[in-house]
Design a protein around this motif. Structure first.
Motif, PDB file in Angstrom:
ATOM      1  N   LYS A 241     -15.987  24.056  -7.091  1.00 32.97           N
ATOM      2  CA  LYS A 241     -16.269  23.419  -8.380  1.00 32.97           C
ATOM      3  C   LYS A 241     -15.187  22.362  -8.610  1.00 32.97           C
ATOM      4  O   LYS A 241     -14.022  22.573  -8.268  1.00 32.97           O
ATOM      5  CB  LYS A 241     -16.274  24.462  -9.492  1.00 32.97           C
ATOM      6  N   THR A 242     -15.594  21.235  -9.180  1.00 35.39           N
ATOM      7  CA  THR A 242     -14.667  20.119  -9.344  1.00 35.39           C
ATOM      8  C   THR A 242     -14.608  19.657 -10.797  1.00 35.39           C
ATOM      9  O   THR A 242     -15.606  19.722 -11.515  1.00 35.39           O
ATOM     10  CB  THR A 242     -15.074  18.931  -8.452  1.00 35.39           C
ATOM     11  N   HIS A 243     -13.437  19.199 -11.187  1.00 40.12           N
ATOM     12  CA  HIS A 243     -13.277  18.634 -12.527  1.00 40.12           C
ATOM     13  C   HIS A 243     -12.181  17.570 -12.487  1.00 40.12           C
ATOM     14  O   HIS A 243     -11.169  17.740 -11.808  1.00 40.12           O
ATOM     15  CB  HIS A 243     -12.898  19.710 -13.551  1.00 40.12           C
ATOM     16  N   ALA A 244     -12.399  16.495 -13.214  1.00 41.93           N
ATOM     17  CA  ALA A 244     -11.384  15.458 -13.380  1.00 41.93           C
ATOM     18  C   ALA A 244     -11.123  15.282 -14.872  1.00 41.93           C
ATOM     19  O   ALA A 244     -12.051  15.048 -15.651  1.00 41.93           O
ATOM     20  CB  ALA A 244     -11.863  14.144 -12.769  1.00 41.93           C
ATOM     21  N   ILE A 245      -9.884  15.420 -15.250  1.00 41.39           N
ATOM     22  CA  ILE A 245      -9.494  15.160 -16.640  1.00 41.39           C
ATOM     23  C   ILE A 245      -9.644  13.660 -16.866  1.00 41.39           C
ATOM     24  O   ILE A 245      -9.299  12.863 -15.992  1.00 41.39           O
ATOM     25  CB  ILE A 245      -8.046  15.619 -16.878  1.00 41.39           C
ATOM     26  N   PRO A 246     -10.198  13.234 -18.004  1.00 43.25           N
ATOM     27  CA  PRO A 246     -10.382  11.796 -18.252  1.00 43.25           C
ATOM     28  C   PRO A 246      -9.078  11.020 -18.057  1.00 43.25           C
ATOM     29  O   PRO A 246      -8.018  11.432 -18.546  1.00 43.25           O
ATOM     30  CB  PRO A 246     -10.858  11.740 -19.699  1.00 43.25           C
TER      31      PRO A 246
END
Length: 119
Positions: free
Chosen positions: A89-94
């Motif tokens: 699972k991937t996430h990038a903080i703005p």
């Protein structure tokens, strides 16, 4: 009586060129979410050059890119991570959130984003 966290312990890898800050902020997030999820911060990459090796070595369930990276850089790091572990699972903080709004905004953002990612 508190409810037990659901599901498996999730292994989280960060990509942040300030590893002490990453550890501190992720610690706050895991505390916020402790009644719902078991999240273990297993490591940090200082740059995209470390992503392949760390994903291979640490086998994380989630990779999270800090707000210092552009959307393009984060997408590249996520692609590298998926080349090792397709189901990660991937996430990038703005981009720029830390600079604009500070560490509390990062904690609030991740405390909201991670449950959606893990649902």
């Amino acid at each position: 009586m508190s409810t037990a966290p659901s599901g498996q312990p999730y292994r989280l890898l960060t990509v942040n060129n300030a590893p002490a800050r990453a550890k501190l902020l992720i610690g706050r997030v895991t505390t916020n979410l402790a009644d719902q999820y078991q999240i273990e911060h297993v490591g940090n990459c200082l740059s995209k050059d470390e992503v392949f090796e760390k994903v291979t070595e640490l086998n994380p369930d989630i990779i999270c890119c800090a707000s210092m990276w552009t959307p393009e850089e984060a997408a590249e790091m996520h692609s590298i991570a998926r080349s090792v572990k397709p189901e990660i699972k991937t996430h990038a903080i703005p981009q720029g959130l830390q600079v604009r709004e500070g560490p509390d905004a990062i904690v609030a953002h991740l405390s909201e984003a991670l449950p959606k990612l893990l649902a």
